[in-house]
Motif scaffolding. Structure first.
Motif, PDB file in Angstrom:
ATOM      1  N   UNK A 133      50.173  32.996  13.245  1.00 57.81           N
ATOM      2  CA  UNK A 133      49.067  32.519  14.064  1.00 57.81           C
ATOM      3  C   UNK A 133      48.252  33.703  14.545  1.00 57.81           C
ATOM      4  N   UNK A 134      46.957  33.424  14.720  1.00 59.23           N
ATOM      5  CA  UNK A 134      46.077  34.481  15.194  1.00 59.23           C
ATOM      6  C   UNK A 134      45.745  34.227  16.645  1.00 59.23           C
ATOM      7  N   UNK A 135      45.780  35.292  17.385  1.00 64.18           N
ATOM      8  CA  UNK A 135      45.506  35.183  18.809  1.00 64.18           C
ATOM      9  C   UNK A 135      44.498  36.257  19.169  1.00 64.18           C
ATOM     10  N   UNK A 136      43.500  35.873  19.948  1.00 67.86           N
ATOM     11  CA  UNK A 136      42.588  36.895  20.445  1.00 67.86           C
ATOM     12  C   UNK A 136      43.040  37.292  21.836  1.00 67.86           C
ATOM     13  N   UNK A 137      43.692  38.456  21.896  1.00 71.37           N
ATOM     14  CA  UNK A 137      44.345  38.872  23.117  1.00 71.37           C
ATOM     15  C   UNK A 137      43.678  40.134  23.650  1.00 71.37           C
ATOM     16  N   UNK A 138      43.130  40.033  24.822  1.00 73.75           N
ATOM     17  CA  UNK A 138      42.457  41.175  25.448  1.00 73.75           C
ATOM     18  C   UNK A 138      41.426  41.814  24.503  1.00 73.75           C
ATOM     19  N   UNK A 139      40.706  40.966  23.785  1.00 72.90           N
ATOM     20  CA  UNK A 139      39.624  41.449  22.928  1.00 72.90           C
ATOM     21  C   UNK A 139      40.056  41.902  21.547  1.00 72.90           C
ATOM     22  N   UNK A 140      41.349  41.790  21.278  1.00 74.88           N
ATOM     23  CA  UNK A 140      41.824  42.209  19.965  1.00 74.88           C
ATOM     24  C   UNK A 140      42.484  41.042  19.259  1.00 74.88           C
ATOM     25  N   UNK A 141      42.265  40.997  17.945  1.00 72.42           N
ATOM     26  CA  UNK A 141      42.929  39.938  17.198  1.00 72.42           C
ATOM     27  C   UNK A 141      44.348  40.382  16.859  1.00 72.42           C
TER      28      UNK A 141
END
Lengths: 743, 162
Positions: B10-18
């Protein structure tokens, strides 16, 4: 040098940035997950335990029952009624029977489901008074009639007091089971090695006492148990000594791997060790002028199934409040009772806050009967500076009278007569200790190590524990003032029984005064030693002041002094260890003595608004005035008071860990409601500044005295608002509504 | 959301980073953030969405990450305390919290900071005062007033052009 402080786990900026690592955030290579099979019965005989199927689960590394473990009787107080795991009988819902360590949480869970235990349910007893009745089921075979402890205190001539009394008020009061509500759930990580023995990472604020307790549980010498304290995410008394610590250790020994157990909130709450619930039968008499002539008390305390710190709570209940008023004569009988409820222990206020709820309520009843202002009645009877109290406390400083005058002024106490309907103002006062000799009769002082580092920074090591109260900032400030250097250059370290000086534990509001005095003493010695060092190196005319050596207008920094010392001492660092031994007297067999270096005082006023349609109380204003001597760190001290007000608002108006037949009925934060931001009233905190001769820089304690008057103040405000006295905490909407219907 | 996927990536956009994580789609966002991404600033206090220690920002709004299946937030912006702490203006909130006694034990603090930050960005989002915004963040130490004062101070300072 500001980077130095940043390394401390207690550093506030690290907490604000989410960098602080609590127990939950620590992991070790090869670490296993621990889980506990607990009793579903409040009281039952164990007929058989079968763990064979649990052992077969893939990923399970260890499964332990009592048969696999030593069976010493041990415990944190003199009442040795603990075991590592239950063998023949379980005593409460949640009692620990089987411990499992597995590679994953899922495997541990599957194994738990395959544990087979055959029980024969036994009748239980759930009320402390019932537990003393003939025929009540006995919890511990070696303790007669479920009464591990009885306190009897008597001072003065009670019968004469009764003859003099013109007004007598009292009744049966009840203080509830309050969950400490630490935001960080309970847990532990443990490891074992043949050389080091057991190491436990546990957020305990009495790690040395825990070490002693746990070593006894395993039959090990104390130096084979090491406790490392990660930053503590709230305790308020809940995290002193816990079975989960020893169970993690037992699993680590068996599996020879690190084992981590974090209780989920449900498990935390069903096995919580909440505030000791108390039933008080109390009576206070006063003469026609309102002078108190006696106080008589009988109290039943619910220890639950096993003794944690409840005995000390009962002693406090039976004595502490007698040192705030001149009661003339007192008689107290305290019974600590075993029941099949989960064990209870201390919570901030430690018996004193509970007792003051009852005492301050009764005093308001007397004032009403005498048609006196409740503040005036208190002023007439309180202790003063220079007094020796009924039980022997020597009050070198006491500004309680000033606290009462000031809180009247701040709260607009004169408004009391003209408030609109269902609005009320209530006042209550309190005292406390700053450490307590009887917590450990062997020694009650504190030790600090202070060290000059190569970069010119100062390290302070203490046996006391930071649990969010601001101890590290307070100690840094003490050392900074003595040494004349910025606080940022000082790093305070603690929380490892293998590295730092011995400490009794951070309880009984002892950190500022006991530990602070040790830090002050160590810093003074270091300042003297640095002066010597400057002279040894630069010549007799050299001096040390404001963090530097000075000679003929030239200054040499602490970093340079550190280098000089190293050069002269084979690379060693300049390090000084000092112990503060308080001038206290252990209370004697009659509970007479001077148990603390000094005693803080407070007077609080609460303003409430009660909705007559629902009974719901809203605390709408709060004023807290404190005599805690010199305030060393005003922001943190004020934070202690505000936090205590919030806890008191919760305690009095909403919180109750409901237990029915030993089963916790509200084991979640949804059902056990604690105050949120909008439950907090507008509050004003004021410190009457002074200087106590026995405190560091003149300080007295603040953490617990901040909570002590809150229940009484709010209860009195509700009684003022409604004309109805509440006798049982919490004064929930339902109870207040019902009292309003009984006209 | 990729419904029905089992132990997928799964892809997560976390703190501006993928970032990519793998595992059960129903794993809680809090667990994924803490265990897979090592961002332990997000705390778990109750796992029932009551205490607010696990609060993160989802598309700028505070949510309790212990109750959110990680796979359900694919493609959305998630910000944790670690991400916010890098922002310059966040420093002024940190300073105010120290000055006003908004922090003690610190366990609830990351969640409190995340909610307070969201309120500072858009007070109107919460239909009222910060007290209401913080209704899902329990703090057992500070009595809240220091937190509220800190936020108000930052808001006032910003208004004055600080």
């Amino acid at each position: 040098m500001s980077e130095l402080r940043k390394k401390s786990p207690a550093d506030l900026s690290a907490k604000l940035a989410g960098e602080t690592r609590y127990l939950h955030d620590l992991n070790f290579p090869g670490q296993l997950v621990g889980a506990i099979y607990r009793s579903p019965y409040a009281h039952a005989r164990i007929l058989s335990i079968n763990v064979e199927r649990a052992k077969q689960v893939e990923g399970v590394a260890a499964v332990l029952t009592a048969d696999d473990l030593p069976s010493y009787k041990y415990g944190p107080t003199k009442f040795k009624d603990w075991n590592l795991l239950a063998k023949d009988r379980v005593l409460f819902i949640g009692d620990e029977i089987v411990a499992i360590a597995a590679e994953t949480k899922e495997a541990a869970q599957r194994a738990l489901e395959l544990v087979e235990v055959e029980f024969e349910p036994l009748p239980g007893v759930f009320d402390p008074e019932d537990s003393l009745k003939p025929g009540a089921p006995l919890l511990h075979e070696d303790v007669e009639s479920n009464k591990p402890m009885q306190v009897s205190v008597s001072r003065g001539d009670l019968e004469e007091g009764k003859r003099k009394a013109a007004v007598v008020k009292g009744g049966r009061y009840y203080s509830n089971r309050v969950y400490q509500g630490h935001l960080e759930p309970v847990g532990a990580i443990a490891s074992w090695s043949d050389e080091e023995g057991i190491t436990i990472w546990a957020p305990s604020h009495i790690p040395y006492r825990a070490r002693e307790t746990y070593a006894a549980g395993f039959g090990l010498p104390e130096d084979k148990v090491r406790i490392i304290v990660p930053p503590i995410g709230g305790s308020f008394g809940a995290k002193y000594v816990l079975k989960v610590h020893v169970i993690a250790a037992a699993l680590a020994m068996a599996a020879r791997r690190h084992v981590k157990i974090i209780l989920d909130r449900y498990e935390d709450m069903i096995t919580a060790h909440p505030r000791v619930p108390l039933t008080f039968d109390i009576e206070i008499g006063a003469d026609e002028e309102g002078r108190f002539v006696y106080k008589e008390l009988t109290v039943y305390a619910d220890a639950g199934a096993r003794v944690y710190w409840s005995p000390n709570v009962v002693s406090t209940v039976c004595t502490r409040a007698d040192n705030i008023y001149h009661f003339g004569s007192v008689k107290s009988e305290g019974y600590l009772c075993y029941t099949n409820n989960s064990p209870t222990t201390c919570m901030r206020g430690f018996g004193n806050a509970e007792m003051l709820f009852a005492v301050e309520s009764v005093i308001d009843e007397i004032a009403l009967e005498l048609n006196m202002d409740p503040a005036e009645l208190r002023l007439k009877n309180i202790v003063h500076q220079g007094d020796t109290t009924l039980h022997g406390y020597r009050l070198d400083t006491c500004k309680l009278d000033e606290c009462i005058e000031k809180v009247k002024e701040l709260s607009g106490w004169h408004r009391r007569a003209s408030l609109p309907p269902y609005r009320g103002l209530g006042l209550a006062v309190a005292n406390h200790v700053s450490g307590f000799r009887a917590i450990d009769p062997r020694f009650d002082g504190s030790t600090a190590v202070i060290r000059l580092k190569q970069d010119g920074g100062i390290e302070v090591e203490t046996g006391e524990i930071e649990l969010g109260q601001g101890m590290s900032l307070t100690y840094a400030r003490i050392a900074s003032k003595i040494l004349g250097i910025p606080e940022e250059a000082i790093l305070v370290k603690s929380g490892d029984t293998g590295r730092y000086p011995f400490g009794i534990g951070t309880l009984a509001s002892r950190s500022t005064v006991m530990g602070g005095n040790a830090v002050q003493k160590a810093a003074q010695s270091l300042a003297a030693r640095l002066k010597e060092l400057a002279r040894e190196t630069l010549g007799e005319a050299a001096d040390f002041r404001e963090g530097a050596a000075v000679l003929e207008g030239q200054t040499y920094s602490l970093s340079e002094l550190a280098s000089w010392y190293r050069a002269r001492h084979a690379g060693e660092e300049l390090e000084i260890k000092e112990t503060y031994v308080p001038d206290t007297d252990l209370p004697d067999a009659t509970y007479f003595g001077h148990p603390s270096p000094n005693y803080p005082f407070a007077a609080h006023v609460a303003e409430v608004e009660v909705d007559p349609d629902t009974g719901r109380t809203k605390v709408i204003g709060y004023w807290a005035v404190h005599d805690s001597g010199t305030i060393i760190h005003e922001t943190m001290a004020k934070g202690q008071v505000l936090g205590a007000i919030a806890q008191g608002v919760g305690w009095v108006t909403m919180e109750d860990l409901l237990v029915k037949d030993g089963k916790v009925m509200n084991p979640s934060m949804m059902d056990y409601r604690m105050p949120g931001a909008n439950d907090m009233p507008k509050a004003e905190v004021f410190f009457i500044q002074g200087k106590d001769p026995n405190g560091p820089l003149g300080a007295k304690s603040i953490g617990e005295v901040a909570l002590d008057p809150v229940p009484g103040a709010i209860a009195n405000a509700i009684a003022h608002a409604t004309g109805k006295r509440g006798y049982a905490l919490p004064l929930s909407a339902e109870k207040v509504w019902k009292s309003l219907q009984n006209t | 959301m990729s419904a029905g996927q089992q132990d997928g990536n799964f892809k997560l956009n976390l703190n501006g980073q993928e970032v990519v994580w793998s595992g059960e789609p129903a794993a809680s966002l809090a667990d994924v953030i803490r265990e897979q991404q090592g961002l332990t600033g997000t705390k778990i206090g109750c796992r029932t969405g009551e205490c607010g220690a696990c609060t993160v920002l989802l598309e700028g709004r505070p949510v309790v990450s212990c109750l959110i299946p990680a796979a359900s937030v694919q493609g959305q912006q998630v910000e944790t305390i670690e991400g916010l702490a890098r922002l310059e203006e966040f420093q002024s909130l940190m300073a105010a919290m120290q000055e006003n006694g908004g922090v003690q034990c610190g366990f609830c603090t990351p969640g409190v900071m995340v909610t307070t930050w969201a309120w500072l960005q858009n007070p109107a989002l919460f239909n009222g005062d910060l007290g209401s915004a913080l209704k899902n963040n329990l703090c057992r130490c500070t009595g809240y007033l220091g937190i509220i004062r800190s936020a108000e101070q930052v808001l006032a300072g910003r208004g004055a052009g600080v």
